[in-house]
Scaffold this motif. Structure first.
Motif, short mmCIF file in Angstrom:
data_model
loop_
_atom_site.label_atom_id
_atom_site.label_comp_id
_atom_site.label_asym_id
_atom_site.label_seq_id
_atom_site.Cartn_x
_atom_site.Cartn_y
_atom_site.Cartn_z
N SER A 28 0.83 -1.20 0.00
CA SER A 28 0.00 0.00 0.00
C SER A 28 0.86 1.26 0.00
O SER A 28 0.61 2.21 -0.76
CB SER A 28 -0.93 -0.02 1.21
OG SER A 28 -1.78 1.09 1.21
N ALA A 29 1.90 1.26 0.82
CA ALA A 29 2.79 2.43 0.89
C ALA A 29 3.52 2.63 -0.43
O ALA A 29 3.70 3.77 -0.89
CB ALA A 29 3.79 2.26 2.03
N ALA A 30 3.95 1.55 -1.06
CA ALA A 30 4.66 1.66 -2.34
C ALA A 30 3.77 2.26 -3.41
O ALA A 30 4.20 3.10 -4.20
CB ALA A 30 5.17 0.28 -2.77
N TYR A 31 2.52 1.86 -3.45
CA TYR A 31 1.60 2.42 -4.45
C TYR A 31 1.30 3.89 -4.19
O TYR A 31 1.08 4.65 -5.12
CB TYR A 31 0.30 1.62 -4.49
CG TYR A 31 0.38 0.39 -5.35
CD1 TYR A 31 0.59 0.49 -6.72
CD2 TYR A 31 0.25 -0.88 -4.80
CE1 TYR A 31 0.67 -0.64 -7.52
CE2 TYR A 31 0.33 -2.01 -5.60
CZ TYR A 31 0.54 -1.88 -6.95
OH TYR A 31 0.62 -3.00 -7.73
N ARG A 32 1.28 4.29 -2.93
CA ARG A 32 1.01 5.69 -2.62
C ARG A 32 2.21 6.58 -2.95
O ARG A 32 2.04 7.76 -3.25
CB ARG A 32 0.65 5.85 -1.14
CG ARG A 32 -0.74 5.37 -0.80
CD ARG A 32 -1.19 5.88 0.57
NE ARG A 32 -0.21 5.68 1.61
CZ ARG A 32 -0.11 4.59 2.37
NH1 ARG A 32 -0.92 3.58 2.18
NH2 ARG A 32 0.81 4.51 3.31
N ARG A 33 3.43 6.03 -2.90
CA ARG A 33 4.63 6.82 -3.11
C ARG A 33 4.92 7.10 -4.57
O ARG A 33 5.50 8.12 -4.90
CB ARG A 33 5.85 6.13 -2.49
CG ARG A 33 5.99 6.34 -1.01
CD ARG A 33 7.38 5.95 -0.55
NE ARG A 33 7.76 4.60 -0.94
CZ ARG A 33 7.53 3.51 -0.20
NH1 ARG A 33 6.91 3.61 0.95
NH2 ARG A 33 7.92 2.31 -0.63
N GLN A 34 4.59 6.19 -5.48
CA GLN A 34 4.96 6.41 -6.86
C GLN A 34 3.91 5.87 -7.81
O GLN A 34 3.13 4.99 -7.47
CB GLN A 34 6.32 5.78 -7.16
CG GLN A 34 6.36 4.28 -7.05
CD GLN A 34 7.78 3.76 -7.17
OE1 GLN A 34 8.48 3.64 -6.18
NE2 GLN A 34 8.19 3.45 -8.37
N ARG A 35 3.92 6.44 -9.02
CA ARG A 35 2.98 6.04 -10.04
C ARG A 35 3.42 4.70 -10.64
O ARG A 35 4.59 4.41 -10.78
CB ARG A 35 2.94 7.11 -11.15
CG ARG A 35 1.79 6.95 -12.09
CD ARG A 35 1.67 8.16 -12.95
NE ARG A 35 2.78 8.23 -13.89
CZ ARG A 35 3.19 9.34 -14.46
NH1 ARG A 35 2.62 10.48 -14.19
NH2 ARG A 35 4.18 9.32 -15.31
N GLY A 36 2.45 3.88 -10.99
CA GLY A 36 2.76 2.59 -11.60
C GLY A 36 3.09 1.55 -10.55
O GLY A 36 3.10 1.82 -9.36
#
Length: 199
Positions: A28-36
């Motif tokens: 979840s954190a990875a998706y919030r930090r960057q696009r794609g």
């Protein structure tokens, strides 16, 4: 089916309890930090487990509302054998859910899904999940995977026509490394329009 596939394919990375919760939080954190889809997620088997055991069942019903809207106005494609293009298929969430919805409609007996994604591990899990789940649910689904990046060249690898093109949680991956939000939206719009012409 999810539990069986996770146990068979993920083995020691088949997480439960607090370890699964930690992996879900990381994804979840990875998706919030960057696009794609961040590259780190594609190479992380624990992230794959989180996507399979948490995000897939959570997101599976989301395609039903727009499909019900199409059905209500007589715009849902129906055919005895229906072809679906699932762009950015990942673990197959949107394509499989669309197939289940379509097969619940009178007259639709078979669905072929062409599942396109650049993540081979996710596609392999999706195909395995379909093989295990569909027969038990009484669904006749032919699940074909196309390993390819989501670039304009993808259109040359497709086999139209399709009656339904679905894109679940993937529009943010369609820009060609565009950082400007307006340019990204324009690029994505052009790409979706091109895919729509495959129908």
């Amino acid at each position: 089916a999810i539990d069986a596939v996770a146990a068979q394919r993920l083995r020691r990375n088949n997480l439960d309890g607090p370890l699964l919760a930690q992996a879900v939080a990381r994804v979840s954190a990875a998706y919030r930090r960057q696009r794609g889809t961040p590259a780190t997620l594609k190479s992380d088997p624990q992230a794959l487990c989180a996507r399979l055991k948490f995000f897939l069942p959570r997101d599976f019903p989301k395609i039903q509302a727009p499909l019900r809207e199409l059905l209500a106005v007589g715009a849902l494609p129906t055919a005895k054998s229906l072809r679906i293009l699932d762009v950015g298929a990942g673990l197959g969430t949107t394509g499989l859910a669309a197939a289940a919805f379509a097969l619940a409609q009178p007259g639709v007996d078979h669905v072929r899904i062409d599942a396109v994604d650049s993540d081979p591990a996710a596609l392999d899990l999706a195909a395995q999940l379909c093989r295990r789940w569909a027969p038990g649910a009484g669904y006749d689904i032919d699940y074909r995977i196309v390993r390819a990046p989501l670039t304009p060249a993808l259109l040359d690898r497709l086999d139209p026509p399709y009656q339904l093109v679905v894109l679940g949680f993937v529009l943010n991956e369609l820009g060609d490394s565009v950082t400007d939000a307006v340019a990204h939206q324009s690029s994505s719009t052009r790409r979706v329009s091109s895919m729509a012409r495959q129908a």
